[in-house]
Design a protein around this motif. Structure first.
Motif, PDB file in Angstrom:
ATOM      1  N   ALA A  22       0.881  -1.170   0.000  1.00  0.00           N
ATOM      2  CA  ALA A  22       0.000   0.000   0.000  1.00  0.00           C
ATOM      3  C   ALA A  22       0.919   1.220   0.000  1.00  0.00           C
ATOM      4  CB  ALA A  22      -0.912  -0.013   1.232  1.00  0.00           C
ATOM      5  N   GLY A  31       4.969   5.008   6.162  1.00  0.00           N
ATOM      6  CA  GLY A  31       4.759   4.225   7.384  1.00  0.00           C
ATOM      7  C   GLY A  31       3.967   2.977   7.087  1.00  0.00           C
ATOM      8  N   GLY A  32       3.397   2.392   8.123  1.00  0.00           N
ATOM      9  CA  GLY A  32       2.512   1.238   7.968  1.00  0.00           C
ATOM     10  C   GLY A  32       3.156   0.090   7.216  1.00  0.00           C
ATOM     11  N   ASP A  34       3.939  -0.103   4.136  1.00  0.00           N
ATOM     12  CA  ASP A  34       4.988   0.392   3.232  1.00  0.00           C
ATOM     13  C   ASP A  34       6.347   0.388   3.947  1.00  0.00           C
ATOM     14  OD1 ASP A  34       6.166   1.580   1.053  1.00  0.00           O
ATOM     15  OD2 ASP A  34       5.078   3.469   1.185  1.00  0.00           O
ATOM     16  N   PRO A 114      -2.484  -6.467   1.117  1.00  0.00           N
ATOM     17  CA  PRO A 114      -2.860  -5.930   2.427  1.00  0.00           C
ATOM     18  C   PRO A 114      -4.187  -5.187   2.242  1.00  0.00           C
ATOM     19  CG  PRO A 114      -1.361  -4.398   1.377  1.00  0.00           C
ATOM     20  CD  PRO A 114      -1.615  -5.524   0.372  1.00  0.00           C
ATOM     21  N   ALA A 115      -4.732  -4.649   3.325  1.00  0.00           N
ATOM     22  CA  ALA A 115      -5.986  -3.887   3.225  1.00  0.00           C
ATOM     23  C   ALA A 115      -5.635  -2.459   2.801  1.00  0.00           C
ATOM     24  CB  ALA A 115      -6.723  -3.916   4.556  1.00  0.00           C
ATOM     25  N   SER A 117      -5.301   1.244   1.703  1.00  0.00           N
ATOM     26  CA  SER A 117      -5.965   2.515   2.082  1.00  0.00           C
ATOM     27  C   SER A 117      -6.646   2.513   3.449  1.00  0.00           C
ATOM     28  CB  SER A 117      -6.996   2.973   1.028  1.00  0.00           C
ATOM     29  OG  SER A 117      -6.355   3.498  -0.114  1.00  0.00           O
ATOM     30  N   THR A 118      -6.650   1.385   4.157  1.00  0.00           N
ATOM     31  CA  THR A 118      -7.436   1.345   5.412  1.00  0.00           C
ATOM     32  C   THR A 118      -6.645   1.779   6.649  1.00  0.00           C
ATOM     33  OG1 THR A 118      -6.908  -0.956   5.945  1.00  0.00           O
ATOM     34  CG2 THR A 118      -8.820  -0.576   4.522  1.00  0.00           C
ATOM     35  N   GLY A 119      -5.390   2.163   6.464  1.00  0.00           N
ATOM     36  CA  GLY A 119      -4.594   2.634   7.601  1.00  0.00           C
ATOM     37  C   GLY A 119      -4.521   4.148   7.585  1.00  0.00           C
ATOM     38  N   TYR A 121      -4.459   6.166   5.233  1.00  0.00           N
ATOM     39  CA  TYR A 121      -5.307   6.810   4.225  1.00  0.00           C
ATOM     40  C   TYR A 121      -6.777   6.868   4.618  1.00  0.00           C
ATOM     41  CZ  TYR A 121      -1.622   7.549   0.739  1.00  0.00           C
ATOM     42  OH  TYR A 121      -0.517   8.004   0.061  1.00  0.00           O
ATOM     43  N   HIS A 158      -9.484  -7.141  12.278  1.00  0.00           N
ATOM     44  CA  HIS A 158      -9.698  -6.984  10.838  1.00  0.00           C
ATOM     45  C   HIS A 158      -9.821  -8.339  10.139  1.00  0.00           C
ATOM     46  CE1 HIS A 158      -8.155  -2.565  10.335  1.00  0.00           C
ATOM     47  NE2 HIS A 158      -9.354  -2.644  10.861  1.00  0.00           N
TER      48      HIS A 158
HETATM   49  P1  ADP Z   1      -2.571   3.178   3.617  1.00  0.00           P
HETATM   50  O1  ADP Z   1      -1.689   4.407   3.616  1.00  0.00           O
HETATM   51  O2  ADP Z   1      -2.857   2.652   2.223  1.00  0.00           O
HETATM   52  O3  ADP Z   1      -3.787   3.356   4.447  1.00  0.00           O
HETATM   53  P2  ADP Z   1      -1.255   1.638   5.755  1.00  0.00           P
HETATM   54  O4  ADP Z   1       0.030   0.912   5.659  1.00  0.00           O
HETATM   55  O5  ADP Z   1      -1.314   2.811   6.682  1.00  0.00           O
HETATM   56  O6  ADP Z   1      -1.626   2.045   4.244  1.00  0.00           O
HETATM   57  O7  ADP Z   1      -2.393   0.628   6.156  1.00  0.00           O
HETATM   58  C1  ADP Z   1      -2.967  -0.324   5.290  1.00  0.00           C
HETATM   59  C2  ADP Z   1      -3.324  -1.567   6.075  1.00  0.00           C
HETATM   60  O8  ADP Z   1      -2.148  -2.359   6.241  1.00  0.00           O
HETATM   61  C3  ADP Z   1      -3.854  -1.300   7.486  1.00  0.00           C
HETATM   62  O9  ADP Z   1      -5.052  -2.058   7.660  1.00  0.00           O
HETATM   63  C4  ADP Z   1      -2.746  -1.810   8.396  1.00  0.00           C
HETATM   64  O10 ADP Z   1      -3.267  -2.376   9.583  1.00  0.00           O
HETATM   65  C5  ADP Z   1      -2.121  -2.890   7.540  1.00  0.00           C
HETATM   66  N1  ADP Z   1      -0.723  -3.255   7.838  1.00  0.00           N
HETATM   67  C6  ADP Z   1       0.226  -2.542   8.472  1.00  0.00           C
HETATM   68  N2  ADP Z   1       1.388  -3.239   8.538  1.00  0.00           N
HETATM   69  C7  ADP Z   1       1.161  -4.429   7.920  1.00  0.00           C
HETATM   70  C8  ADP Z   1       1.945  -5.602   7.664  1.00  0.00           C
HETATM   71  N3  ADP Z   1       3.220  -5.684   8.041  1.00  0.00           N
HETATM   72  N4  ADP Z   1       1.362  -6.641   6.999  1.00  0.00           N
HETATM   73  C9  ADP Z   1       0.075  -6.565   6.595  1.00  0.00           C
HETATM   74  N5  ADP Z   1      -0.715  -5.504   6.808  1.00  0.00           N
HETATM   75  C10 ADP Z   1      -0.193  -4.435   7.455  1.00  0.00           C
END
Ligand code: ADP
Length: 173
Positions: A22, A31-32, A34, A114-115, A117-119, A121, A158
Protein backbone atom coordinates in the motif's frame (compact mmCIF):
# COMPACT_ATOMS: atom_id res chain seq x y z
CA UNK A 1 -11.36 -20.38 -10.62
CA UNK A 2 -8.49 -19.21 -8.43
CA UNK A 3 -8.46 -19.82 -4.72
CA UNK A 4 -8.89 -16.99 -2.23
CA UNK A 5 -7.20 -17.26 1.16
CA UNK A 6 -7.62 -14.93 4.12
CA UNK A 7 -4.79 -14.89 6.62
CA UNK A 8 -3.82 -12.88 9.63
CA UNK A 9 -0.27 -11.63 9.98
CA UNK A 10 2.62 -9.67 8.56
CA UNK A 11 2.64 -9.58 4.75
CA UNK A 12 6.44 -9.17 4.68
CA UNK A 13 6.79 -12.77 5.91
CA UNK A 14 4.85 -14.36 3.08
CA UNK A 15 6.64 -16.60 0.66
CA UNK A 16 4.53 -16.00 -2.44
CA UNK A 17 5.36 -14.75 -5.93
CA UNK A 18 4.12 -11.23 -5.28
CA UNK A 19 3.07 -9.15 -2.32
CA UNK A 20 1.27 -5.86 -2.81
CA UNK A 21 2.43 -2.74 -1.04
CA UNK A 22 0.00 0.00 0.00
CA UNK A 23 2.34 2.67 -1.35
CA UNK A 24 2.00 6.41 -1.80
CA UNK A 25 2.36 8.10 -5.16
CA UNK A 26 6.01 9.03 -4.63
CA UNK A 27 6.87 5.31 -4.19
CA UNK A 28 9.57 6.52 -1.81
CA UNK A 29 8.36 4.69 1.26
CA UNK A 30 6.22 5.67 4.21
CA UNK A 31 4.76 4.22 7.38
CA UNK A 32 2.51 1.24 7.97
CA UNK A 33 2.85 -1.69 5.63
CA UNK A 34 4.99 0.39 3.23
CA UNK A 35 7.61 0.99 5.93
CA UNK A 36 7.56 -2.67 6.95
CA UNK A 37 8.07 -3.82 3.34
CA UNK A 38 10.96 -1.41 2.75
CA UNK A 39 12.65 -2.44 6.01
CA UNK A 40 12.36 -6.13 5.20
CA UNK A 41 13.35 -5.79 1.53
CA UNK A 42 16.45 -3.68 2.21
CA UNK A 43 17.70 -0.44 0.63
CA UNK A 44 17.71 -1.89 -2.89
CA UNK A 45 13.93 -1.58 -2.91
CA UNK A 46 14.04 2.19 -2.40
CA UNK A 47 16.62 2.42 -5.18
CA UNK A 48 14.36 0.46 -7.56
CA UNK A 49 11.35 2.61 -6.61
CA UNK A 50 13.31 5.80 -7.12
CA UNK A 51 14.08 4.72 -10.70
CA UNK A 52 10.36 4.27 -11.42
CA UNK A 53 9.72 7.89 -10.45
CA UNK A 54 6.25 7.67 -8.92
CA UNK A 55 2.83 6.20 -9.67
CA UNK A 56 -0.61 7.81 -9.95
CA UNK A 57 -3.39 6.93 -7.51
CA UNK A 58 -5.35 3.89 -8.66
CA UNK A 59 -2.38 2.33 -10.49
CA UNK A 60 0.48 0.01 -9.55
CA UNK A 61 4.14 -0.64 -10.41
CA UNK A 62 6.27 -3.75 -9.94
CA UNK A 63 9.79 -4.23 -8.52
CA UNK A 64 11.78 -7.23 -7.35
CA UNK A 65 11.33 -8.24 -3.70
CA UNK A 66 15.08 -8.15 -2.95
CA UNK A 67 15.54 -9.53 0.61
CA UNK A 68 11.86 -10.39 1.06
CA UNK A 69 10.69 -14.00 0.81
CA UNK A 70 8.33 -12.74 -1.94
CA UNK A 71 9.93 -12.51 -5.38
CA UNK A 72 8.18 -9.30 -6.39
CA UNK A 73 6.54 -6.29 -4.79
CA UNK A 74 3.61 -4.66 -6.56
CA UNK A 75 3.34 -1.08 -5.33
CA UNK A 76 -0.31 -0.02 -5.51
CA UNK A 77 -1.32 3.53 -4.72
CA UNK A 78 -4.68 3.61 -2.99
CA UNK A 79 -6.86 6.69 -2.58
CA UNK A 80 -6.89 8.87 0.51
CA UNK A 81 -10.42 8.82 1.98
CA UNK A 82 -12.09 12.22 1.59
CA UNK A 83 -15.62 11.20 2.60
CA UNK A 84 -16.42 8.86 -0.30
CA UNK A 85 -17.63 11.30 -2.95
CA UNK A 86 -14.31 11.89 -4.65
CA UNK A 87 -14.03 8.71 -6.68
CA UNK A 88 -12.44 6.77 -3.83
CA UNK A 89 -14.31 3.52 -4.52
CA UNK A 90 -13.34 3.43 -8.20
CA UNK A 91 -9.73 4.32 -7.41
CA UNK A 92 -9.52 1.57 -4.80
CA UNK A 93 -11.04 -1.00 -7.17
CA UNK A 94 -8.61 0.15 -9.85
CA UNK A 95 -5.66 -0.54 -7.51
CA UNK A 96 -6.74 -4.14 -7.11
CA UNK A 97 -7.30 -4.61 -10.86
CA UNK A 98 -3.97 -3.02 -11.81
CA UNK A 99 -2.13 -5.18 -9.29
CA UNK A 100 -3.74 -8.37 -10.56
CA UNK A 101 -3.00 -7.40 -14.15
CA UNK A 102 0.67 -6.75 -13.33
CA UNK A 103 0.91 -10.15 -11.65
CA UNK A 104 -0.68 -11.77 -14.71
CA UNK A 105 1.62 -9.89 -17.11
CA UNK A 106 4.63 -11.24 -15.21
CA UNK A 107 3.30 -14.78 -15.02
CA UNK A 108 2.97 -14.62 -11.22
CA UNK A 109 0.43 -17.15 -10.04
CA UNK A 110 0.12 -15.92 -6.45
CA UNK A 111 -0.51 -12.45 -5.12
CA UNK A 112 -1.04 -11.23 -1.55
CA UNK A 113 -2.87 -8.00 -0.75
CA UNK A 114 -2.86 -5.93 2.43
CA UNK A 115 -5.99 -3.89 3.23
CA UNK A 116 -5.03 -1.01 0.89
CA UNK A 117 -5.97 2.52 2.08
CA UNK A 118 -7.44 1.35 5.41
CA UNK A 119 -4.59 2.63 7.60
CA UNK A 120 -3.13 6.12 7.30
CA UNK A 121 -5.31 6.81 4.23
CA UNK A 122 -8.44 6.46 6.36
CA UNK A 123 -10.68 4.36 4.08
CA UNK A 124 -13.43 2.78 6.24
CA UNK A 125 -12.42 -0.83 6.66
CA UNK A 126 -15.81 -2.41 5.95
CA UNK A 127 -16.31 -0.54 2.68
CA UNK A 128 -12.75 -1.12 1.56
CA UNK A 129 -13.12 -4.85 2.28
CA UNK A 130 -16.28 -5.22 0.16
CA UNK A 131 -14.60 -3.41 -2.72
CA UNK A 132 -11.50 -5.60 -2.42
CA UNK A 133 -13.51 -8.82 -2.39
CA UNK A 134 -15.87 -7.82 -5.20
CA UNK A 135 -13.12 -6.47 -7.46
CA UNK A 136 -10.82 -9.45 -7.01
CA UNK A 137 -13.64 -11.93 -7.60
CA UNK A 138 -14.78 -10.14 -10.74
CA UNK A 139 -11.23 -10.00 -12.08
CA UNK A 140 -10.62 -13.68 -11.34
CA UNK A 141 -13.86 -14.66 -13.05
CA UNK A 142 -12.73 -12.90 -16.24
CA UNK A 143 -9.05 -13.94 -16.27
CA UNK A 144 -7.38 -17.23 -15.49
CA UNK A 145 -3.74 -16.27 -15.06
CA UNK A 146 -3.56 -15.90 -11.27
CA UNK A 147 -4.18 -19.04 -9.22
CA UNK A 148 -4.05 -17.89 -5.62
CA UNK A 149 -5.01 -14.62 -4.00
CA UNK A 150 -4.20 -13.95 -0.34
CA UNK A 151 -5.84 -11.22 1.69
CA UNK A 152 -3.52 -10.48 4.58
CA UNK A 153 -5.04 -8.73 7.58
CA UNK A 154 -2.70 -7.37 10.18
CA UNK A 155 -4.97 -7.35 13.22
CA UNK A 156 -7.12 -10.15 14.53
CA UNK A 157 -10.11 -7.81 14.55
CA UNK A 158 -9.70 -6.98 10.84
CA UNK A 159 -9.11 -10.64 10.07
CA UNK A 160 -12.39 -11.68 11.71
CA UNK A 161 -14.30 -8.87 10.06
CA UNK A 162 -12.87 -9.58 6.60
CA UNK A 163 -13.82 -13.24 6.84
CA UNK A 164 -17.38 -12.27 7.67
CA UNK A 165 -17.50 -10.12 4.54
CA UNK A 166 -16.07 -12.83 2.34
CA UNK A 167 -18.59 -15.29 3.73
CA UNK A 168 -21.46 -12.85 3.20
CA UNK A 169 -20.41 -12.29 -0.43
CA UNK A 170 -20.33 -16.05 -0.92
CA UNK A 171 -23.74 -16.73 0.56
CA UNK A 172 -25.34 -13.85 -1.34
CA UNK A 173 -23.75 -15.11 -4.57
P1 ADP B 1 -2.57 3.18 3.62
O1 ADP B 1 -1.69 4.41 3.62
O2 ADP B 1 -2.86 2.65 2.22
O3 ADP B 1 -3.79 3.36 4.45
P2 ADP B 1 -1.26 1.64 5.75
O4 ADP B 1 0.03 0.91 5.66
O5 ADP B 1 -1.31 2.81 6.68
O6 ADP B 1 -1.63 2.05 4.24
O7 ADP B 1 -2.39 0.63 6.16
C1 ADP B 1 -2.97 -0.32 5.29
C2 ADP B 1 -3.32 -1.57 6.07
O8 ADP B 1 -2.15 -2.36 6.24
C3 ADP B 1 -3.85 -1.30 7.49
O9 ADP B 1 -5.05 -2.06 7.66
C4 ADP B 1 -2.75 -1.81 8.40
O10 ADP B 1 -3.27 -2.38 9.58
C5 ADP B 1 -2.12 -2.89 7.54
N1 ADP B 1 -0.72 -3.25 7.84
C6 ADP B 1 0.23 -2.54 8.47
N2 ADP B 1 1.39 -3.24 8.54
C7 ADP B 1 1.16 -4.43 7.92
C8 ADP B 1 1.94 -5.60 7.66
N3 ADP B 1 3.22 -5.68 8.04
N4 ADP B 1 1.36 -6.64 7.00
C9 ADP B 1 0.07 -6.56 6.59
N5 ADP B 1 -0.72 -5.50 6.81
C10 ADP B 1 -0.19 -4.44 7.46
Amino acid sequence: MARIHVIQGDITRLQVYAIVNAANSSLLGGGGVDGAIHRAAGPELLEACRKIGGCPTGEARITPGFRLPARYVIHAVGPVWHGGKHGEAELLASCYRHSLQLAADHGLKQIAFPAISTGAYGYPFDEASSIAIRTVKEWLAAHNMVEEVYFVLFSDHHYQRFQQFLHKEETSG
